[in-house]
Design a protein around this motif. Structure first.
Motif, PDB file in Angstrom:
ATOM      1  N   PRO A 131       0.597  -1.108   0.108  1.00  0.00           N
ATOM      2  CA  PRO A 131      -0.052  -0.216   0.007  1.00  0.00           C
ATOM      3  C   PRO A 131       1.009   1.392   0.083  1.00  0.00           C
ATOM      4  CG  PRO A 131      -0.687  -1.617   1.719  1.00  0.00           C
ATOM      5  CD  PRO A 131       0.740  -2.163   1.252  1.00  0.00           C
ATOM      6  N   TYR A 160      -1.324   0.172   8.696  1.00  0.00           N
ATOM      7  CA  TYR A 160      -1.886   0.858   7.332  1.00  0.00           C
ATOM      8  C   TYR A 160      -3.263   0.869   7.445  1.00  0.00           C
ATOM      9  CZ  TYR A 160      -3.359   1.990   2.677  1.00  0.00           C
ATOM     10  OH  TYR A 160      -3.750   2.271   1.564  1.00  0.00           O
ATOM     11  N   PRO A 161      -4.141   1.787   7.288  1.00  0.00           N
ATOM     12  CA  PRO A 161      -3.803   3.249   6.916  1.00  0.00           C
ATOM     13  C   PRO A 161      -3.081   4.070   7.828  1.00  0.00           C
ATOM     14  CG  PRO A 161      -5.999   3.322   7.217  1.00  0.00           C
ATOM     15  CD  PRO A 161      -5.614   1.770   7.709  1.00  0.00           C
ATOM     16  N   ASP A 162      -2.847   3.819   9.178  1.00  0.00           N
ATOM     17  CA  ASP A 162      -2.436   4.695  10.118  1.00  0.00           C
ATOM     18  C   ASP A 162      -1.728   3.587  11.114  1.00  0.00           C
ATOM     19  OD1 ASP A 162      -4.500   3.816  12.391  1.00  0.00           O
ATOM     20  OD2 ASP A 162      -5.608   4.793  11.086  1.00  0.00           O
ATOM     21  N   TYR A 197      -3.685  -4.002   8.291  1.00  0.00           N
ATOM     22  CA  TYR A 197      -4.518  -4.426   7.311  1.00  0.00           C
ATOM     23  C   TYR A 197      -4.100  -5.444   6.633  1.00  0.00           C
ATOM     24  CZ  TYR A 197      -6.858  -3.269   2.792  1.00  0.00           C
ATOM     25  OH  TYR A 197      -7.638  -3.389   1.734  1.00  0.00           O
ATOM     26  N   ARG A 253      -8.305  -3.954   9.534  1.00  0.00           N
ATOM     27  CA  ARG A 253      -9.005  -3.405   8.370  1.00  0.00           C
ATOM     28  C   ARG A 253      -8.650  -4.291   7.139  1.00  0.00           C
ATOM     29  NH1 ARG A 253      -9.767   2.899   6.660  1.00  0.00           N
ATOM     30  NH2 ARG A 253     -10.801   2.673   8.699  1.00  0.00           N
TER      31      ARG A 253
END
Length: 173
Positions: free
Chosen positions: A49, A78-80, A85, A121
């Motif tokens: 990503p 990811y995304p933080d 993820y 996620r």
């Protein structure tokens, strides 16, 4: 069940992933509307990503003894920084429906918690109803919807907390 890290530089590891990809034709048909392509194995190993370095991406072979059951693509941060993820959890069709996926979810939740992540996620292509039902049963809820080129439907972004055990794994090893 063993999770073994795979390397993009090891040709044997790419062959393992090709074996998994070819043993899951229903996934390819449901998500892309086409037969599986062995070249997808290299993408699983290499594609990260945005903003993610190779040392935060973990492609894992799922093994029982020397038997290859499937693969996992898990990304740290990811995304933080607080989110793990899950890019892919793919079991060969002959191993699906036997509780292995639920055990894997529990193991991946433990790994994410060990990284200090509070959420996991993932994305599910809306045409892949078996996967959508699987992830919903494991406490994932839709938080977004995206259109990603090359897929047969929208990607449903799903998330859940990792601060407590996976709902279906309580009491299971």
């Amino acid at each position: 069940m063993e999770l073994r890290c795979l390397s993009p530089t090891n040709p044997d590891h790419r062959q393992w992933l090709e074996e998994v990809v070819l043993a899951t034709p229903a996934y390819s048909w449901l998500t892309e509307g086409k037969a599986p392509d062995p070249a997808d194995a290299l993408a699983i190993l290499k594609v990260c990503p945005p903003g993610i370095w190779e040392d935060d991406k973990f492609v894992l072979a799922v093994l029982e003894g020397e038997e290859l059951l499937g693969c996992v693509d898990l990304v740290r941060g990811y995304p933080d920084a607080q989110t793990a993820y899950l890019g892919l959890l793919l079991l060969k069709e002959c191993w699906q429906g036997q509780g292995i996926g639920s055990k894997l979810v529990a193991r991946l939740m433990e790994r994410a918690a060990g990284w200090g992540c509070s959420a996991m996620r993932l994305g599910v292509i809306e045409t892949n109803l078996p996967a959508l039902h699987f992830w919903s049963r494991h406490g994932f809820q839709q938080v977004n919807r995206k259109r990603i080129s090359g897929f047969s439907g929208d990607t449903l972004v799903m998330s859940r907390t990792v601060s407590h055990p996976c709902p279906l794994s309580s009491g299971q090893p």
